[in-house]
Design an enzyme around this catalytic site. Structure first.
Site, PDB file in Angstrom:
ATOM      1  N   GLY A  94      34.080  42.261  46.070  1.00 48.28           N
ATOM      2  CA  GLY A  94      34.393  41.767  46.961  1.00 48.28           C
ATOM      3  C   GLY A  94      35.406  42.443  47.793  1.00 48.28           C
ATOM      4  N   HIS A  95      35.303  43.886  47.789  1.00 54.02           N
ATOM      5  CA  HIS A  95      36.093  44.706  48.595  1.00 54.02           C
ATOM      6  C   HIS A  95      35.158  45.661  49.274  1.00 54.02           C
ATOM      7  CE1 HIS A  95      39.507  43.275  46.285  1.00 54.02           C
ATOM      8  NE2 HIS A  95      39.119  43.895  45.221  1.00 54.02           N
TER       9      HIS A  95
ATOM     10  N   ASP B 211      41.846  46.763  35.423  1.00 52.47           N
ATOM     11  CA  ASP B 211      41.056  48.273  35.907  1.00 52.47           C
ATOM     12  C   ASP B 211      41.780  49.268  34.885  1.00 52.47           C
ATOM     13  OD1 ASP B 211      39.309  47.327  38.081  1.00 52.47           O
ATOM     14  OD2 ASP B 211      41.028  46.895  39.167  1.00 52.47           O
TER      15      ASP B 211
ATOM     16  N   HIS C 199      43.365  40.654  46.751  1.00 50.77           N
ATOM     17  CA  HIS C 199      42.763  39.666  46.087  1.00 50.77           C
ATOM     18  C   HIS C 199      43.481  38.335  46.472  1.00 50.77           C
ATOM     19  CE1 HIS C 199      42.671  43.155  43.505  1.00 50.77           C
ATOM     20  NE2 HIS C 199      41.546  42.674  43.103  1.00 50.77           N
TER      21      HIS C 199
END
Lengths: 333, 333
Positions: free
Chosen positions: B56-57, B110, B219
């Site tokens: 999504g990045h 992460d 996000h």
């Protein structure tokens, strides 16, 4: 209207100034009249290429000024052709004595103003040729055009013509490469949402929450039809069929497949579309030998995309692959 | 939800497949487990670099796989860390015997998953070092983070570390370049609209038509404050002051200025923001010696931007300028 801008009247001037500041290694910006040219001085004996048109389609055209592509770009007001004066000034600034090619998207205002500019430049002793880009298969004639509109395929024409100029082709030969590339290129687009022209303050058109427009123009001009929102694979099928039917693509052809974002669509969606388009072409025996995916010819913050197919031969492949150093497209030399 | 997608469950797989098809000259895609690695085989004796995180990045991270930058990228589900398994598989695929550096954005998921992957890779005999990126000055601790979030500055860290690996630095030296770049880098962002996670189907948050959020995360995590929509110059002033105060930028410093789009903001707006940011810095006696403008670390189709400043010295400048050949960033070699 929610935008990262100041006064709507200053959008183009401020964006061009920012572009010049960010890419001072590549370009020089002239204000009054406004144009963007390569930082490097014209090379004597090499053909120069000038393009331009209304702003709001960035990175087109200024993003393609640099080695291997355009010599200068002339941005007009948002969605409005530049007048002849800045085109003539850009022409004089980049002419290296071998003549200047104008690459013009087929919109009535651009065609008229670049024709006038060509006459004025010729009167100053500069030889000018013009090539129109009219790759959009969506509609014949439209709000702003007699004949087809020029859209994302412009990038391909600017790239191959730029490479031809860089290798030292004559003005007529560079123009022929541009014409040949345009003839080998077709595009069709889709909109999910409308962009808003800063001066207008309201979206250019309205689509329902579950509606998309097939065949949209890069100024939000009407396309072919409005249909309910559908999976992107179905949208790709529509666009690609229109493009390949019109181009007459057949099994054994080699093509460049270019999925272009309209400004408000993220890259992740463009790659999903590319995946299916490439699969469909390969299923038809068409070899996708080159690709381009990204937002290169936009319509402000419109959400949507277009699909462009260019039929490649050895020469067009070589010109596509040739080194280029611009803000929006780079390939090593 | 209006997106160019098929089934929301297929977004990442289809996008990665499209990315691999479009850039087969640069990368190879592994499915099951999913990761993207350089097409070229690992160079014996050279340090490899692996990064990754939620999807999504885009173009982060896969768009930065290639010569001079990442060896592999591991995309997780949208806004969700990849599990350790694909990270280990990517590590094994790119290790050239000189060890592997993990560049990890500072989000709890992460951090944990890359730590586990490092343990598993070490158990396989591969030496791993990890560097956290935490450039976002907006908030200390957040919904998904202990400490600062890692955002657009990740591109700068991946670029300089990649160049250090390419010139043959040892694993510890490459890790030191990454750490030093992160320490010299600060970012803050703003949102005009929210992105929509495909699975959720609804925007991640809601802003009024005349409201923006200062300090937004990539996000859609809360930032510092919501304020009325204002001219972009005022927004730039807010972001830049937070960034330069925190970094302690002073007259005489040389910096990289990076204006990053969040996915739904067109380039024309980013250049308008760049113009003012560069003017403000230069007014403070800070020399903007390098620039980057474009949508490199996005948040789906969010409209907004972030401003990143990296303080440069001779070595970081040289590493920034070094040749790179990736889908999203290219500079000739």
């Amino acid at each position: 209207m929610k935008k990262l801008i100041n006064d709507p009247s200053d959008v183009v001037d401020e964006a061009v100034a920012g572009f010049g500041a960010a890419h001072a290694d590549l370009v020089v910006v002239s204000h009054d009249p406004t144009f963007v040219r390569r930082a490097a001085a014209p090379t004597p004996g090499k053909v120069a290429i000038v393009s331009g048109g209304g702003s709001g389609h960035e990175p087109l055209h200024a993003g393609f000024v640099g080695f291997g592509m355009l010599s200068a770009a002339v941005p007009g007001p948002v969605f409005t052709s530049p007048t002849p004066d800045p085109v003539v000034a850009a022409t004089q600034a980049v002419d290296g004595g071998a003549g200047v090619l104008y690459i013009v998207k087929n919109y009535t205002g651009d065609v008229l103003n670049f024709e006038t500019a060509a006459d004025l430049a010729e009167a100053e002793g500069i030889t000018v040729r013009s090539v129109l880009v009219d790759d959009d298969v969506a509609v014949k004639d439209s709000l702003y055009t007699a004949g087809r509109r020029g859209v994302a395929g412009t990038v391909v024409v600017e790239k191959t013509a730029g490479a031809a100029a860089e290798r030292g082709d004559s003005l007529d030969a560079v123009a022929e490469v541009a014409r040949r590339t345009n003839e080998a290129t077709r595009t069709m687009g889709v909109a999910l949402t409308a962009g808003t022209v800063p001066h207008a303050g309201e979206p250019s058109f309205t689509l329902a929450d579950d509606e998309i427009e097939i065949g949209i123009g890069i100024h939000g001009e009407p396309g072919r039809e409005r249909v309910p929102l559908e999976p992107v694979d179905a949208v790709v099928d529509r666009l690609l069929a229109a493009v390949t039917d019109d181009l007459g693509v057949t099994s054994g052809d080699r093509v460049l497949l270019f999925v272009n974002g309209m400004g408000g669509t993220p890259l992740v969606e463009l790659y999903i579309a590319y995946r299916h388009a490439a699969e469909v072409l390969e299923g038809q025996g068409v070899e996708v030998t080159r690709s381009l995916v990204g937002s290169y010819v936009t319509s402000l913050e419109m959400q949507g995309m277009s699909i462009t197919v260019t039929r490649l031969d050895d020469e067009l492949t070589e010109l596509w692959d040739a080194p280029v150093e611009t803000a929006a497209l780079r390939r090593g030399r």
